[in-house]
Scaffold this active site. Structure first.
Site, PDB file in Angstrom:
ATOM      1  N   ARG A  70      10.924  -4.488   5.274  1.00 31.45           N
ATOM      2  CA  ARG A  70      10.456  -3.889   4.016  1.00 31.45           C
ATOM      3  C   ARG A  70      10.724  -4.904   2.913  1.00 31.45           C
ATOM      4  O   ARG A  70      11.859  -5.047   2.459  1.00 31.45           O
ATOM      5  CB  ARG A  70      11.243  -2.604   3.767  1.00 31.45           C
ATOM      6  CG  ARG A  70      10.654  -1.672   2.733  1.00 31.45           C
ATOM      7  CD  ARG A  70      11.681  -0.639   2.299  1.00 31.45           C
ATOM      8  NE  ARG A  70      12.678  -1.262   1.437  1.00 31.45           N
ATOM      9  CZ  ARG A  70      13.955  -0.883   1.367  1.00 31.45           C
ATOM     10  NH1 ARG A  70      14.407   0.104   2.094  1.00 31.45           N
ATOM     11  NH2 ARG A  70      14.789  -1.510   0.545  1.00 31.45           N
ATOM     12  N   HIS A  77      12.806   0.253  -1.563  1.00 34.89           N
ATOM     13  CA  HIS A  77      12.397   1.436  -0.806  1.00 34.89           C
ATOM     14  C   HIS A  77      11.227   2.136  -1.489  1.00 34.89           C
ATOM     15  O   HIS A  77      10.270   2.539  -0.849  1.00 34.89           O
ATOM     16  CB  HIS A  77      13.572   2.401  -0.689  1.00 34.89           C
ATOM     17  CG  HIS A  77      13.181   3.745  -0.167  1.00 34.89           C
ATOM     18  ND1 HIS A  77      12.804   3.931   1.137  1.00 34.89           N
ATOM     19  CD2 HIS A  77      13.061   4.948  -0.773  1.00 34.89           C
ATOM     20  CE1 HIS A  77      12.487   5.201   1.319  1.00 34.89           C
ATOM     21  NE2 HIS A  77      12.634   5.840   0.167  1.00 34.89           N
ATOM     22  N   TYR A 103      21.973  -3.766  -2.855  1.00 41.81           N
ATOM     23  CA  TYR A 103      22.568  -3.657  -1.516  1.00 41.81           C
ATOM     24  C   TYR A 103      22.156  -4.745  -0.539  1.00 41.81           C
ATOM     25  O   TYR A 103      22.603  -4.751   0.595  1.00 41.81           O
ATOM     26  CB  TYR A 103      22.264  -2.278  -0.923  1.00 41.81           C
ATOM     27  CG  TYR A 103      20.792  -1.893  -0.956  1.00 41.81           C
ATOM     28  CD1 TYR A 103      19.911  -2.410  -0.010  1.00 41.81           C
ATOM     29  CD2 TYR A 103      20.283  -1.042  -1.927  1.00 41.81           C
ATOM     30  CE1 TYR A 103      18.567  -2.065  -0.027  1.00 41.81           C
ATOM     31  CE2 TYR A 103      18.941  -0.695  -1.962  1.00 41.81           C
ATOM     32  CZ  TYR A 103      18.076  -1.207  -1.014  1.00 41.81           C
ATOM     33  OH  TYR A 103      16.763  -0.879  -1.032  1.00 41.81           O
TER      34      TYR A 103
END
Ligand SMILES: Cc1ncc(C[n+]2csc(CCOP(=O)(O)OP(=O)(O)O)c2C)c(N)n1
Ligand SMILES: Cc1ncc(C[n+]2csc(CCOP(=O)(O)OP(=O)(O)O)c2C)c(N)n1
Ligand SMILES: [Mg+2]
Ligand SMILES: [Mg+2]
Lengths: 323, 375, 323, 375
Positions: free
Chosen positions: D271, D275, D284
């Site tokens: 990805r 998100h 993160y």
């Protein structure tokens, strides 16, 4: 006394709870490095480490089920459910296991588990992200169900919930996360008491969570029309603080209850039933309910008409007063 | 476009690498059904005292089962779920644990429970309807039963993670049935345990049936293979061979105890009785199948072995006498179990004050008093 | 008109539904060769084959979730949940998927799925086998929730449920499975109408499912004391047949509602709220509720005191009449 | 007792047979990141027209993604979840299906949706909050999105069983994320599909992250191994290689179509974006990781291959122009999407009459009229 947002108040409340007792652990999806999608656990993993602030696999039954096991081992887990609509895969563990464990054990096994659920609508979210499902849990014997409406309550109630030896489903009105308010250093109420937010003699308006602000706004409008509305914040949805509730109902003789959950069998039904049973002779009008309509949550562009807003509350107040 | 190669599409089956489900492994077996050591068994560790202990455990477990069945037939128990045929799985596994290791049973682990010091009467109490949890789970490190299938595997996993955090070297063992493995919870637990390197052993008594549902309608592949896929170490063992079950469980437990992470054991066994006293297995399975398994009986098998190893009649009579005592005393104690009183229960739901509960309790007392007044 | 037990009536009703439409399939745990633990599907697999009467793996979410997929493919699945207490692992699929699918699809996708749940206590069962959880489903927009109280209703309502293009949660009072009654060849009511089971002028007693018999017994006792009790069988818990309910409430001015579910937020709360709102001026007394206490279901030796029995109903009738 | 052998207890580790989780297999790859055919690829079937189709699909999908991102940033969409980096997984898989095969997407399959003929505007409508289901799923055989993770895998399995009962030789393909595999539902679906030999392909876009949760915190072992354990045929493929994804999916689909039972495909991808538009991945994960994957970009890879194979500039400019059109027109259409009106919704919840709903509808209309009267 400090000013902060409700989100920050929850964050600080959790931090304080974790500092006070190292058996308190926090678990959920994306609550570590990310700090949760609403940042309620921001900074906690840095401070307390990944063993106490745990990013779990993506499974709500797993979160609640393992929290139960941790509680059996002496921990006090606080679970985060990412959004209201995602608590259902964990429903069995909450309703059959967490809620019943103490009773099943003959009153011997404590279940100090908190389930935090960001709840309610009004943020333009997609489906499953705006639900108000407190009634399912409130109908379940063995659980406590509470909801905060202000930063002050957020800060103290989350700590009281963690301290409770009973399982607590803790609803956080997500559209209020960014609202600021004063937070006193010590709590003024216990976890299970309702609060009279505004005194008033003509009619009692009962709300909780995100609807408290709506109720207060409606009361202000009504005041400018000369109507004196008493506003009660339930705070605890189960158990209801029936003492306060019945006293308020008696004092005005008229009750309107407002919540974002579906009207049919929403907490308003219990409020109406309980108030009517105990205050029948004092009631001048039937308890009126202003809930969401009994539709699945609509696409967000229709949510303003779906959610009980100030106008619908004013309409109900008027109907109650003119009954 | 002309420069593109135009190769005829080959059969995709040949052009890609497929992972095929492997068949089940062959169960570890030390004692053959006729009580002889197998080749594997001859290399295995054998502890005399343990063998006789396990025989006694199994025998007494079966006596309890029979007496409970009688009691149920006489209306003294609401229900009973027999362990008949699964004694070796339960005894072999529980005897491989330390007393401090924590056990999360499902609902059919009476024989294991006896080994943990539960009294027969405690085991019956739930099925007589007098309590939900009949024993002291902290003292016995044997949790009360979970009737919602598979739910206990998540509790067990959480508990095991707690043990790890606490730096204690106890392990958790949880029992689960073949049917229960279809539940989401059990699969979430396997995954959770793996991710957390939790010190836990999942002990699956694969008794080939989930009520009337045979394994072939429950899953494909093999359960121990599934666990492997989740990243667990896994074993398959002859569940009617107490000796093999014990040794395999010991291996599993020591792996988990030493930080190796979670382990799954599939014990191949058989539910000789109906699912419960309410069940009539002839509605869905052939007697012939049960006959095949009768020949693999775990108790007979160990008895044959012990006798061949020179254990004499005295031992067996002693155990039999103990069984008679058990049967006799459990019947008496069962009939004397104290019944629950509803008014006592209002204070056992919440730890803290609860106004609605208080109102209801008061209301119930008021109602009782009107009943009395009417008499 | 034939005499049969409720269990047999359900069996015959399912058989008739399967004969009428070969898109009707039945799925659940142990419903094939065994015929279900209560034998409600007895003989159906022999008659319709294992493709239409399916023994599933042991997973309630799987049962409901695959039934949804089958419905999308044009089937009309009837799911059996083995016992009330085991429906919760399937809760997400029922509440988030089955219930909402039609609304999510903008009204285009039908979900003709029936979820049969043997419910309620009184048979001396162990924990999780005696629950009354209709309120969870009744609070869920998008579901229909019904309960049969007699063999006649069992036979016809199960067929009507299968014919409905909406998802229906169908509660079967397990302790009435063995009760016999007459079954007429054609239904006298649709699926959503309440039935006045007994005429009466003094007080209205509202019940559904297993409690209807209790209500009738109480009414008989009351009659011998000269009290004329009207008994209403809700039949449909959601939607409520408010027309009948309100008309009955108005006719007597006194309402008592009885059910086995927990009192707090049980369907009695909705009945009380709805009746009070719409019939306030006609009520002589508050609606009184006789539900189970808000305890997890107790060990079975205590269930007689836990469940609302005839004496508690008589007590409530008396309190209502003397209000 | 003396006759019992007393062998010292051997290390259990040596005495039993343990099944260890096997490491992941090596993903099938036909095109290397620099656009050259790998050795595996040189033996693979290549269809010129398909290559250019898939390039166009991926390119347009990415343009839609970018425009949707812009629209979200301008407040015209509530949220958007980008497929950036996953285009090959989606296009390669969906292009391996027949038009009649039924697809159950998760919520990130915009690029696949375009291939099924969904208009860009239909794809945006849900994220603008005007509908929950924005397209005709029956006509496109592409179901509306499921936001409750994993729930769609059970619907897909049920649908596939229905296909089988109907004797139709269509198959079902369902998309699922790496994170979603932790849900009980997904594991129940794998098991259910296996038990029923259902004609279904589970296509897992393993993009290495579930919001902020990396694979190592999500599961152990490998997802395709887990599926194998459930008894499914399973594959692992380089998810950024449209050619390999297509061929592997074709193999899987033909297996399922021919009665071979369910198949699981793990596509190893990434990805590239956050998100969703609400997410900030720098909280993160390291930029360095994203850089590594940039070098494996699925679109660049196919472009390099096509250019090396002689596809000329004209083709690429055509596709680019098409992308410009798409971006332009979707923006206009998005702003014109009709908004939902609450009063319309009361009739869309139930098929049949519902008195409580009618009461509420009437109540709502009454309320609206009081509002109007007040104005
Ligand atoms: C969640 C749930 N669904 C259904 C049941 C009903 N039920 C009780 S035991 C059983 C079969 C269990 O089979 P298995 O797991 O193999 O254990 P065994 O009884 O063979 O020991 C079923 C379906 C249940 N207890 N829990
Ligand atoms: C049951 C459920 N729990 C939580 C969420 C919130 N959520 C949405 S997407 C997501 C991560 C999904 O990761 P993955 O399955 O890997 O798919 P990806 O987003 O990477 O495509 C989470 C936790 C959800 N949608 N459903
Ligand atoms: Mg079994
Ligand atoms: Mg992912």
């Amino acid at each position: 006394m400090t000013q902060m947002t409700m989100g920050k108040a929850l964050n600080e409340g959790l931090r304080a709870a974790m500092q006070a007792d190292d058996k308190v652990v926090v678990l959920g999806e994306d609550i570590g490095a990310l700090g949760g999608v609403f940042r309620i656990t921001e900074g906690l993993q840095d401070q307390f480490g990944p063993q106490r602030v745990v990013d779990t696999p993506l499974a709500e039954s797993g979160i609640v089920g393992t929290a139960i096991g941790l509680a059996m081992r002496g921990y006090r887990p606080v679970c985060e459910i990412q959004f209201d609509g995602f608590v259902y895969p964990g429903f069995d563990q909450i309703v059959s296991q967490l809620a019943k464990m103490r009773a099943r054990s003959g009153g011997r096994l404590a279940m100090p588990v908190v389930i935090r659920i960001p709840c309610g609508g009004g943020i333009g979210a997609v489906e499953h992200h705006s639900e108000s499902n407190e009634a399912y849990f409130a109908h379940t014997a063995g659980l406590r169900v509470v909801s905060c409406a202000t930063p002050e309550d957020a800060f103290h109630m989350i700590q009281q919930a963690v301290l409770s030896d009973d399982p607590v489903v803790f609803f956080e009105p997500k559209r209020r996360y960014w609202d600021k308010g004063d937070v006193a250093d010590t709590p003024s109420l216990d976890l299970h008491s309702a609060r009279v937010v505004r005194a008033g003699a003509d009619v009692t308006l009962v709300a909780h969570g995100p609807s408290v602000k709506v109720a207060e706004q409606a009361a202000s409008f009504a005041a400018s029309d000369g109507v004196d509305v008493q506003v009660v914040d339930l705070r605890s949805v189960s158990p209801l603080d029936t003492t306060t509730l019945h006293a308020c109902a008696r004092s005005t003789g008229r009750v309107v209850v407002v919540h974002e959950a579906s009207t049919f069998l929403g907490i308003g039904a219990e409020v109406a039933a309980s108030v009517t049973e105990h205050c029948f002779r004092d009631l001048q009008a039937p308890v009126l309910r202003v809930g969401a309509y009994d539709l699945p949550y609509p696409p967000s562009k229709a949510e303003d008409d779906f959610l009980p807003g100030v106008d619908r509350v004013l309409d109900a107040l008027e109907r109650s007063l003119s009954y | 476009m002309t420069a593109l190669r135009s190769v005829p599409v080959a059969s995709p089956e040949r052009s890609v690498q497929a992972l095929l489900p492997r068949a089940a492994a062959i169960p570890t077996q030390y004692l053959s059904p006729d009580g002889n050591l197998t080749e594997q068994g001859r290399g295995a560790p054998i502890d005399d005292a343990l063998m006789t202990t396990m025989f006694r455990d199994m025998y007494l477990g079966r006596r309890l089962d029979q007496q409970a069945l009688n009691l149920q037939r006489q209306g003294e128990l609401g229900l009973w779920l027999m362990s008949l045929g699964q004694e070796a799985s339960q005894v072999g596994s529980i005897r491989a644990l330390r007393d401090t290791d924590y056990v999360f049973p499902s609902y059919r682990e009476h024989v294991a429970g006896l080994c943990r010091g539960l009294t027969p009467t405690q085991l019956l109490s739930q099925w007589r309807g007098v309590v939900h949890a009949g024993w002291d789970w902290e003292a016995t490190r044997f949790h009360f039963y979970s009737l919602v299938l598979g739910s206990q595997t998540l509790h067990a996993t959480g508990y095991a993670i707690g043990l790890k955090h606490d730096g204690v070297d106890d392990v958790v063992l949880t029992y689960v049935g073949d049917g229960a493995t279809s539940q989401g919870d059990v699969n979430e637990a396997l995954n959770w345990a793996a991710v957390n390197d939790a010190p836990i052993v999942f002990f699956c008594q694969n008794n080939n049936w989930a009520i009337s549902t045979p394994n072939r309608a429950q899953y494909r592949g093999a359960l121990h293979r599934r666990a492997t896929g989740f990243g667990l170490r896994s074993y398959i063992v002859d569940g009617n061979d107490a000796l093999a079950v014990h040794d395999v469980t010991q291996a599993a437990v020591s792996h988990a105890r030493n930080g190796g992470g979670p382990v799954f054991i599939e014990a191949d066994t058989y539910r000789m009785a109906g699912h419960s006293t309410s069940d009539d297995p002839r509605r869905y399975r052939e007697d012939a199948e049960t006959e095949v398994w009768k020949a693999r009986d775990p108790i007979t098998r160990l008895e044959l072995y012990l006798r061949a190893s020179g254990v004499d009649d005295d031992y067996f009579s002693e155990v039999r006498a103990e069984g008679d005592d058990l049967a006799e005393s459990v019947r008496k104690a069962c009939l004397q179990l104290e019944e629950p009183v509803l008014t006592d229960l209002f204070s056992k739901v919440y730890a803290e004050q609860h106004p609605v509960m208080d109102l209801q309790h008061a209301e119930h007392l008021r109602f009782l008093s009107t009943l009395e007044a009417a008499q």
